[in-house]
Write a protein that holds these residues in place. Structure first.
Motif, PDB file in Angstrom:
ATOM      1  N   TYR B 290       5.142  19.494   3.465  1.00 33.71           N
ATOM      2  CA  TYR B 290       4.463  18.182   3.598  1.00 33.71           C
ATOM      3  C   TYR B 290       4.679  17.312   2.359  1.00 33.71           C
ATOM      4  CZ  TYR B 290       2.309  20.666   7.471  1.00 33.71           C
ATOM      5  OH  TYR B 290       2.118  21.402   8.610  1.00 33.71           O
ATOM      6  N   LEU B 291       5.901  17.355   1.851  1.00 31.13           N
ATOM      7  CA  LEU B 291       6.244  16.456   0.743  1.00 31.13           C
ATOM      8  C   LEU B 291       6.254  15.019   1.266  1.00 31.13           C
ATOM      9  CD1 LEU B 291       7.396  15.738  -2.061  1.00 31.13           C
ATOM     10  CD2 LEU B 291       9.651  16.355  -1.207  1.00 31.13           C
ATOM     11  N   GLY B 456       1.887  15.635  -2.232  1.00 34.18           N
ATOM     12  CA  GLY B 456       1.865  16.739  -1.276  1.00 34.18           C
ATOM     13  C   GLY B 456       2.573  17.962  -1.832  1.00 34.18           C
ATOM     14  N   THR B 457       2.851  18.919  -0.980  1.00 38.25           N
ATOM     15  CA  THR B 457       3.474  20.233  -1.227  1.00 38.25           C
ATOM     16  C   THR B 457       2.460  21.297  -1.639  1.00 38.25           C
ATOM     17  OG1 THR B 457       4.108  19.929  -3.580  1.00 38.25           O
ATOM     18  CG2 THR B 457       5.714  19.231  -1.907  1.00 38.25           C
ATOM     19  N   SER B 487       0.125  16.779  -6.070  1.00 42.69           N
ATOM     20  CA  SER B 487       0.556  17.732  -5.037  1.00 42.69           C
ATOM     21  C   SER B 487      -0.571  18.034  -4.052  1.00 42.69           C
ATOM     22  CB  SER B 487       1.054  19.031  -5.684  1.00 42.69           C
ATOM     23  OG  SER B 487       0.057  19.591  -6.494  1.00 42.69           O
ATOM     24  N   SER B 488      -1.813  17.706  -4.419  1.00 48.03           N
ATOM     25  CA  SER B 488      -2.953  18.034  -3.548  1.00 48.03           C
ATOM     26  C   SER B 488      -3.119  17.050  -2.395  1.00 48.03           C
ATOM     27  CB  SER B 488      -4.248  18.036  -4.371  1.00 48.03           C
ATOM     28  OG  SER B 488      -4.552  16.724  -4.796  1.00 48.03           O
ATOM     29  N   PHE B 489      -2.356  15.939  -2.414  1.00 45.49           N
ATOM     30  CA  PHE B 489      -2.571  14.885  -1.411  1.00 45.49           C
ATOM     31  C   PHE B 489      -2.229  15.391   0.004  1.00 45.49           C
ATOM     32  CE2 PHE B 489      -2.709  10.517  -3.604  1.00 45.49           C
ATOM     33  CZ  PHE B 489      -3.280  11.035  -4.750  1.00 45.49           C
ATOM     34  N   ALA B 490      -3.116  15.077   0.956  1.00 41.09           N
ATOM     35  CA  ALA B 490      -2.856  15.446   2.351  1.00 41.09           C
ATOM     36  C   ALA B 490      -2.084  14.348   3.067  1.00 41.09           C
ATOM     37  CB  ALA B 490      -4.168  15.716   3.071  1.00 41.09           C
ATOM     38  N   THR B 491      -2.304  13.103   2.662  1.00 45.09           N
ATOM     39  CA  THR B 491      -1.505  11.976   3.155  1.00 45.09           C
ATOM     40  C   THR B 491      -1.199  11.101   1.945  1.00 45.09           C
ATOM     41  OG1 THR B 491      -3.471  10.625   3.537  1.00 45.09           O
ATOM     42  CG2 THR B 491      -2.646  11.880   5.420  1.00 45.09           C
TER      43      THR B 491
END
Ligand SMILES: Cc1cc2nc3c(=O)[nH]c(=O)nc-3n(C[C@H](O)[C@H](O)[C@H](O)COP(=O)(O)OP(=O)(O)OC[C@H]3O[C@@H](n4cnc5c(N)ncnc54)[C@H](O)[C@@H]3O)c2cc1C
Lengths: 196, 521
Positions: B290-291, B456-457, B487-491
């Motif tokens: 989910y990068l 993300g990731t 990196s914690s972002f979901a969107t």
């Protein structure tokens, strides 16, 4: 604070050979500041990349693409072709091929249409070769290599000119509106580079 | 032994250090690169004084569009820390390893995410929601905005949450060009605002001047530069993190640092790389997946005819405009893309010579005529987080310290392309309605990574089977391991991410300190 081992050993060495110096510390060094001359001011570059014909073509194209304008030097006065000869010599192979191929194409077109070298063309003659190669801007570079070369050459000549010493000197004496953009800024020195 | 090890010294690491030390937590910060002296290491120079006349050494930073000869020494050298990507999917990974990381160079544009991003899946059915809402983060955003001195204009729009702005945002009266574009946009049902930006101190809003000084002054923070972390170590009995192994950047000597908690703040992909190297925190199987980022590009440039030929003046033209997301705010809006984009517009600039298919004196005259009359626009476009866009370790390539590197595989899809086309068409319509002449229009965007907002990731989520971190940026699998960068972002959203990174890091660090005090970590 404990003395780090290396400094401690050095200090010991200094004590045994020169206790007086160690006790007083080294005298501060000073010397008058010498302002060096810029290489461009002192000497001319030796051409290393283009063939004589390619360089003559480049110089002539430069005079047409980026001429002197409104008291500001053009590409030739700014020694942009000489600078590009150096830049291309240290550039990746695909860019070298683009430049060599592009200049050779201008020469062969000149021979085909006018039976002479590109460098010997009059401005109206050269326009007949250059104009079709200057295409409207697209986000991606032109797919045609000759069009791409001329797009890049036009931009490179402009940057090499406006970032030159003669341009900066002329711009400093020109009114603000006519000055155009000259390159200047805050330069980051190498910071503790990795020792390999 | 330290309470907490913080890997990375950028915005996310700096905020973690400031927050933790203020609560009495003893921290060690490890940073891969050296400390820059902003007075000694920067000098004013003309381009002609530089070895390559401002072009920069050819081929030095092939993926960094933002690199030039002035800043060439600040970016991570790809020969030293290489990475790979598929031949047909270029990725621009832009990194800084100086103490302070990218916070030394960011453009300071500062936005909050809204519930259109935090609850994106509820809105359009794609992907996963975040485990938090805007309300959960709002108090932390407010504190960060005060600390970073964010200026902006309050609008009261749900997709553009207002912040705790400081005075100083209001500039001079709108120019005629700004007024005409605003009126045209309003007629199209589009709201126009202003850029929101962090003023910081003296134009610098970095960890090295805003968060690290107070952490160091507390006496609770040790900072170790030139420490390249290669692995997070765990206690074989408990599976808990107990420290890291790092190499000295110059001598390559290995050392082990120990602590009760490990906080990763190495900048999105480097944190994920460390987790992959350490074989940790991946029971979900989505680590590295989910990068996402924001897509930049989509160039539409116009000129105001009345401002040409030397007639441009501040009353007529000048000043910026900012159009936050206006598409797909209603659930019943039917378009060939979901989510949205923002349009940052600038008026009163001169055209780039490349836009005119001319040369010689004809070009010079054209440039002189158009000087100061231009309006430029681009997009900040949302990029969908997709499973297939990912990073993984390279089995056969290592960096200068023998550490396996990353393979980055990210492509934009139809949603991104359609969104960009809509943005280009909208800008063209807007300019024409405002009486401007469109000079160039392109709906193409730069490669992934170009915006320098890789996200993300290592995403957070409520379900440990679908996410790596919980709502506190804490590993679902390893309770004393936190990841506080992007990196914690979901969107991704269309918003530049740093305000959200800072607010999340502050929130996670307060939670961490409280859990530590309770003996839960
Ligand atoms: C030119 C530019 C303009 C930008 N403009 C904006 C903007 O206007 N608005 C916005 O919101 N964002 C902007 N950004 C993005 C913003 O800078 C980043 O979102 C933010 O700085 C990320 O902070 P970070 O702490 O997560 O990562 P970083 O700043 O990348 O810090 C990571 C740190 O980790 C260290 N590190 C990495 N690997 C290791 C390791 N193995 N061991 C030890 N240390 C390690 C590095 O040395 C580095 O200091 C911009 C970025 C750039 C470069």
């Amino acid at each position: 604070m404990p003395i780090p081992r290396r400094r401690f050993v050095l200090a010991l060495g200094t004590v045994s050979t020169s206790p007086v110096v160690f006790a007083q510390g080294p005298a501060p060094l000073s010397a008058p500041r010498i302002v060096p001359v810029a290489p461009d001011q002192a000497a001319e570059p030796v051409l290393q990349f283009f063939t004589p014909t390619q360089f003559a073509t480049l110089r002539h194209a430069a005079s047409l693409l980026q001429p002197a304008y409104s008291n500001l030097p053009g590409a030739v006065e700014a020694a942009a072709p000489e600078f590009l000869d150096f830049l291309l010599a240290v550039s990746p192979a695909p860019r070298q091929a683009l430049y060599r191929g592009g200049l050779d194409h201008l020469t062969s077109q000149a021979k085909l249409l006018f039976k002479k070298d590109f460098a010997a063309l009059t401005a109206p003659e050269a326009d007949q070769i250059l104009k079709p190669l200057i295409v409207p801007w697209t986000f991606d570079p032109p797919a045609d290599l000759h069009e791409r070369f001329l797009t890049d050459l036009r931009a490179d000549l402009r940057t090499a000119t406006t970032n030159s010493a003669p341009y900066a000197a002329a711009a400093a004496t020109t009114s603000r509106r006519g000055r155009g953009r000259t390159g200047a800024g805050l330069y980051w020195l190498p910071i503790d580079p990795t020792r390999r | 032994m330290y309470d907490v090890l913080i890997v990375g010294s950028g915005h996310s690491g700096g905020m973690a250090a400031a927050t933790l030390t203020a609560l009495g937590v003893r921290c060690l910060m490890l940073n891969a690169g050296p400390v820059a002296d902003l007075e000694r290491d920067r000098v004013n120079k003309s381009a002609h004084e530089l070895p390559y006349r401002g072009f920069g050494k050819p081929g030095l930073h092939p993926h960094i569009f933002q690199a030039n000869e002035y800043n060439a020494n600040t970016w991570v050298d790809e020969n030293e820390v290489p990475y790979t990507h598929p031949a047909d999917a270029s990725y621009n990974w832009v990194r800084v390893r100086l103490l302070g990381g990218r916070s030394l160079f960011w453009a300071r544009q500062s936005f909050r995410l809204s519930d259109f991003e935090f609850r994106a899946a509820d809105h359009d059915g794609f992907g996963e929601n975040w485990p938090i809402r805007h309300n959960d983060l709002a108090p932390f955003y407010s504190r960060v905005e005060a600390q970073f001195k964010v200026v902006g204009r309050k609008e009261g729009w749900p997709q553009f949450p207002d912040g705790n702005f400081v005075e100083g945002g209001a500039g001079q009266a709108d120019s005629e060009c700004q007024q005409r574009i605003t009126a045209a946009a309003n007629k199209m049902g589009i709201g126009v605002s202003r850029m929101r930006a962090a003023m910081g101190d003296g134009g610098l809003a970095s960890s090295v001047n805003l968060s690290l000084p107070q952490a160091v002054a507390s006496g609770k923070l040790d900072v170790l530069p030139n420490a390249v972390v290669r692995q997070i170590t765990t206690d074989p009995n408990t599976g808990r993190a107990n420290g890291v192994i790092f190499l000295d950047r110059h001598t390559r000597q290995e050392r082990r640092a120990k602590a009760r908690v490990v906080v990763l703040a190495a900048g999105t992909l480097e944190s994920t790389r460390l987790l992959l190297l350490s074989k940790l925190a991946n029971s979900s199987g989505v680590l590295g997946r989910y990068l996402t980022d924001q897509q930049y590009g989509c160039t539409v440039v116009a000129s105001m005819p009345e401002a040409r030929d030397g007639k441009a003046n501040p009353k007529l033209i000048g000043g910026g405009l900012f159009i936050p997301r206006f598409r797909n705010l209603r659930k019943d809006e039917k378009r060939n893309f979901i989510r949205g984009y923002a349009l940052p517009l600038n008026t009163g600039s001169s055209p780039d010579p490349k836009y005119f298919p001319e040369y010689g004196e004809a070009l010079q005259k054209k440039l002189a005529s158009y000087a100061g009359s231009c309006v430029t626009g681009g997009i900040y476009g949302d990029v969908l987080p997709r499973y297939e866009n990912h990073v993984r370790l390279n089995p056969n390539q290592t960096d200068a310290w023998g550490i396996p590197t990353l393979h980055i595989e990210a492509r934009y899809g139809d949603n991104e392309r359609n969104l960009c086309k809509d943005a280009a068409d909208t800008m063209e319509e807007l300019y024409k309605a405002a009486g401007l002449e469109v000079i160039v229009k392109s709906d193409k965007v730069n490669p992934p990574g170009y915006s320098i907002h890789e996200l993300g990731t290592c995403r957070m989520g409520a379900d440990p089977k679908k996410s790596v971190l919980n709502q506190w940026n804490q590993s679902h699998d390893v309770k004393n391991l936190f990841v506080v960068d992007g990196s914690s972002f979901a969107t991704a959203g269309w918003q530049n991410p740093t305000m959200t990174i800072l607010a999340l890091s502050m929130r996670a660090s307060e939670y961490l300190a409280a859990e530590l005090a309770k003996g839960n970590l």
